[in-house]
Design a protein around this motif. Structure first.
Motif, PDB file in Angstrom:
ATOM      1  N   ALA A  93       0.838  -1.203   0.000  1.00 43.39           N
ATOM      2  CA  ALA A  93       0.000   0.000   0.000  1.00 43.39           C
ATOM      3  C   ALA A  93       0.872   1.252   0.000  1.00 43.39           C
ATOM      4  CB  ALA A  93      -0.920  -0.002   1.201  1.00 43.39           C
ATOM      5  N   ASN A  94       1.892   1.281   0.830  1.00 46.05           N
ATOM      6  CA  ASN A  94       2.824   2.405   0.847  1.00 46.05           C
ATOM      7  C   ASN A  94       4.017   2.055  -0.024  1.00 46.05           C
ATOM      8  OD1 ASN A  94       1.398   4.075   2.610  1.00 46.05           O
ATOM      9  ND2 ASN A  94       2.212   2.995   4.388  1.00 46.05           N
ATOM     10  N   ARG A  95       4.346   2.972  -0.905  1.00 42.25           N
ATOM     11  CA  ARG A  95       5.424   2.700  -1.844  1.00 42.25           C
ATOM     12  C   ARG A  95       6.314   3.928  -1.974  1.00 42.25           C
ATOM     13  NH1 ARG A  95       4.326  -0.090  -7.621  1.00 42.25           N
ATOM     14  NH2 ARG A  95       6.237  -1.272  -7.565  1.00 42.25           N
ATOM     15  N   ASP A  96       7.595   3.697  -2.066  1.00 45.60           N
ATOM     16  CA  ASP A  96       8.535   4.786  -2.284  1.00 45.60           C
ATOM     17  C   ASP A  96       8.598   5.111  -3.768  1.00 45.60           C
ATOM     18  OD1 ASP A  96       9.237   5.067   0.375  1.00 45.60           O
ATOM     19  OD2 ASP A  96      10.866   3.613   0.247  1.00 45.60           O
ATOM     20  N   HIS A  97       8.692   6.394  -4.057  1.00 44.34           N
ATOM     21  CA  HIS A  97       8.821   6.874  -5.429  1.00 44.34           C
ATOM     22  C   HIS A  97      10.030   7.779  -5.510  1.00 44.34           C
ATOM     23  CE1 HIS A  97       4.827   5.732  -7.172  1.00 44.34           C
ATOM     24  NE2 HIS A  97       4.572   5.605  -5.889  1.00 44.34           N
ATOM     25  N   GLU A  98      10.726   7.710  -6.621  1.00 46.88           N
ATOM     26  CA  GLU A  98      11.819   8.630  -6.894  1.00 46.88           C
ATOM     27  C   GLU A  98      11.402   9.489  -8.074  1.00 46.88           C
ATOM     28  OE1 GLU A  98      16.483   8.134  -6.986  1.00 46.88           O
ATOM     29  OE2 GLU A  98      15.569   7.362  -8.826  1.00 46.88           O
ATOM     30  N   LEU A  99      11.296  10.796  -7.833  1.00 44.39           N
ATOM     31  CA  LEU A  99      10.931  11.743  -8.882  1.00 44.39           C
ATOM     32  C   LEU A  99      12.187  12.506  -9.302  1.00 44.39           C
ATOM     33  CD1 LEU A  99       8.021  11.212  -7.802  1.00 44.39           C
ATOM     34  CD2 LEU A  99       7.569  13.575  -8.365  1.00 44.39           C
ATOM     35  N   THR A 100      12.407  12.575 -10.602  1.00 45.09           N
ATOM     36  CA  THR A 100      13.539  13.311 -11.153  1.00 45.09           C
ATOM     37  C   THR A 100      13.004  14.320 -12.156  1.00 45.09           C
ATOM     38  OG1 THR A 100      14.946  11.349 -10.946  1.00 45.09           O
ATOM     39  CG2 THR A 100      15.734  13.106 -12.387  1.00 45.09           C
ATOM     40  N   MET A 101      13.408  15.570 -11.995  1.00 48.70           N
ATOM     41  CA  MET A 101      13.054  16.611 -12.963  1.00 48.70           C
ATOM     42  C   MET A 101      14.333  16.999 -13.696  1.00 48.70           C
ATOM     43  SD  MET A 101      11.180  20.314 -12.497  1.00 48.70           S
ATOM     44  CE  MET A 101       9.541  19.636 -12.276  1.00 48.70           C
ATOM     45  N   LEU A 149      10.553  20.254  -6.709  1.00 47.47           N
ATOM     46  CA  LEU A 149      11.604  19.967  -7.685  1.00 47.47           C
ATOM     47  C   LEU A 149      11.828  21.146  -8.621  1.00 47.47           C
ATOM     48  CD1 LEU A 149      10.890  16.251  -8.631  1.00 47.47           C
ATOM     49  CD2 LEU A 149      12.880  17.132  -7.400  1.00 47.47           C
ATOM     50  N   SER A 150      10.761  21.820  -9.000  1.00 47.72           N
ATOM     51  CA  SER A 150      10.864  22.975  -9.887  1.00 47.72           C
ATOM     52  C   SER A 150      11.672  24.091  -9.224  1.00 47.72           C
ATOM     53  CB  SER A 150       9.461  23.463 -10.254  1.00 47.72           C
ATOM     54  OG  SER A 150       9.520  24.621 -11.021  1.00 47.72           O
ATOM     55  N   ARG A 151      11.411  24.352  -7.957  1.00 47.57           N
ATOM     56  CA  ARG A 151      12.171  25.377  -7.233  1.00 47.57           C
ATOM     57  C   ARG A 151      13.635  24.959  -7.076  1.00 47.57           C
ATOM     58  NH1 ARG A 151       7.248  25.482  -4.505  1.00 47.57           N
ATOM     59  NH2 ARG A 151       8.004  24.127  -2.850  1.00 47.57           N
ATOM     60  N   GLN A 152      13.871  23.689  -6.753  1.00 54.00           N
ATOM     61  CA  GLN A 152      15.246  23.200  -6.605  1.00 54.00           C
ATOM     62  C   GLN A 152      16.000  23.265  -7.932  1.00 54.00           C
ATOM     63  OE1 GLN A 152      14.760  19.250  -5.050  1.00 54.00           O
ATOM     64  NE2 GLN A 152      14.476  19.948  -2.944  1.00 54.00           N
ATOM     65  N   LEU A 153      15.332  22.921  -9.011  1.00 53.30           N
ATOM     66  CA  LEU A 153      15.972  22.947 -10.324  1.00 53.30           C
ATOM     67  C   LEU A 153      16.298  24.379 -10.746  1.00 53.30           C
ATOM     68  CD1 LEU A 153      17.033  21.161 -12.548  1.00 53.30           C
ATOM     69  CD2 LEU A 153      14.771  21.179 -13.582  1.00 53.30           C
ATOM     70  N   ALA A 154      15.415  25.317 -10.434  1.00 55.84           N
ATOM     71  CA  ALA A 154      15.701  26.725 -10.723  1.00 55.84           C
ATOM     72  C   ALA A 154      16.947  27.168  -9.956  1.00 55.84           C
ATOM     73  CB  ALA A 154      14.501  27.598 -10.356  1.00 55.84           C
ATOM     74  N   GLN A 155      17.073  26.746  -8.709  1.00 54.50           N
ATOM     75  CA  GLN A 155      18.251  27.085  -7.906  1.00 54.50           C
ATOM     76  C   GLN A 155      19.507  26.473  -8.520  1.00 54.50           C
ATOM     77  OE1 GLN A 155      18.496  29.145  -5.191  1.00 54.50           O
ATOM     78  NE2 GLN A 155      20.704  28.818  -5.325  1.00 54.50           N
ATOM     79  N   ARG A 156      19.421  25.245  -8.992  1.00 52.29           N
ATOM     80  CA  ARG A 156      20.582  24.597  -9.627  1.00 52.29           C
ATOM     81  C   ARG A 156      20.995  25.317 -10.905  1.00 52.29           C
ATOM     82  NH1 ARG A 156      21.988  18.628  -8.781  1.00 52.29           N
ATOM     83  NH2 ARG A 156      21.409  18.440  -6.616  1.00 52.29           N
ATOM     84  N   ILE A 157      20.013  25.793 -11.662  1.00 51.91           N
ATOM     85  CA  ILE A 157      20.322  26.523 -12.897  1.00 51.91           C
ATOM     86  C   ILE A 157      21.047  27.822 -12.554  1.00 51.91           C
ATOM     87  CG2 ILE A 157      19.307  27.767 -14.846  1.00 51.91           C
ATOM     88  CD1 ILE A 157      17.160  25.530 -14.926  1.00 51.91           C
TER      89      ILE A 157
END
Length: 168
Positions: A93-101, A149-157
């Protein structure tokens, strides 16, 4: 009593100094938002209708970078791609997900067309646990993770653009 206190204090200060020297020797630096070098004026082009583009523009302006249509440097953003990888076994029922942007990024000088970056890939990832039986909450959690992820990716850019400015 005072020699014991002095000895402890000396040992504590020695430990702090040794830790600082070790961290400095390996290139470690504390990150502070807003302390990046100032960037030259930039224009954002490409897929500018995404939340990533809005987050990037906001971050650049907050940092003091002039974002203008006719700026000397063009930053071209591709369309951000989000990959969702389910981790673990089926049937839980509980599952880990890895999201990559991930997004492609090009930086070009307007006056001569020279590329500082050409289709460079920048990405960030996170993991979260989702109850697969709760569909409404599942979508809400995924949407929140994508915004983060969008905010983190903007920071990385922005960090990537700052390293370009530092190189001659």
């Amino acid at each position: 009593m005072s020699t014991l206190y002095t000895r402890r204090r000396l040992l504590a200060l020695g430990g702090v100094a040794a830790s600082a020297a070790l961290l400095a020797g390996c290139g470690f630096r504390l990150r502070r938002e807003g302390t990046l070098t100032s960037l030259p004026p930039l224009s954002l082009e490409g897929d500018t209708s995404t939340s990533l583009a809005r987050n990037l523009e906001t971050l650049l302006i907050r940092q003091g970078t002039d974002v203008a249509r006719d700026a000397p440097w063009r930053v071209t953003l591709g369309t951000p791609v989000v990959e969702n990888r389910a981790l673990g076994s089926e049937g839980r029922a509980n599952r880990d997900h890895e999201l990559t942007m991930r997004v492609t990024l090009s930086v070009q000088r307007r006056e001569n067309g020279a590329y500082a970056l050409n289709n460079d890939s920048v990405s960030t990832a996170t993991r979260l646990r989702i109850n697969e039986d709760d569909l409404l909450n599942r979508e809400l959690l995924l949407d929140e993770a994508k915004q983060t992820l969008s905010r983190q990716l903007a920071q990385r850019i922005v960090e990537r653009l700052a390293t370009l400015e530092a190189t001659p």
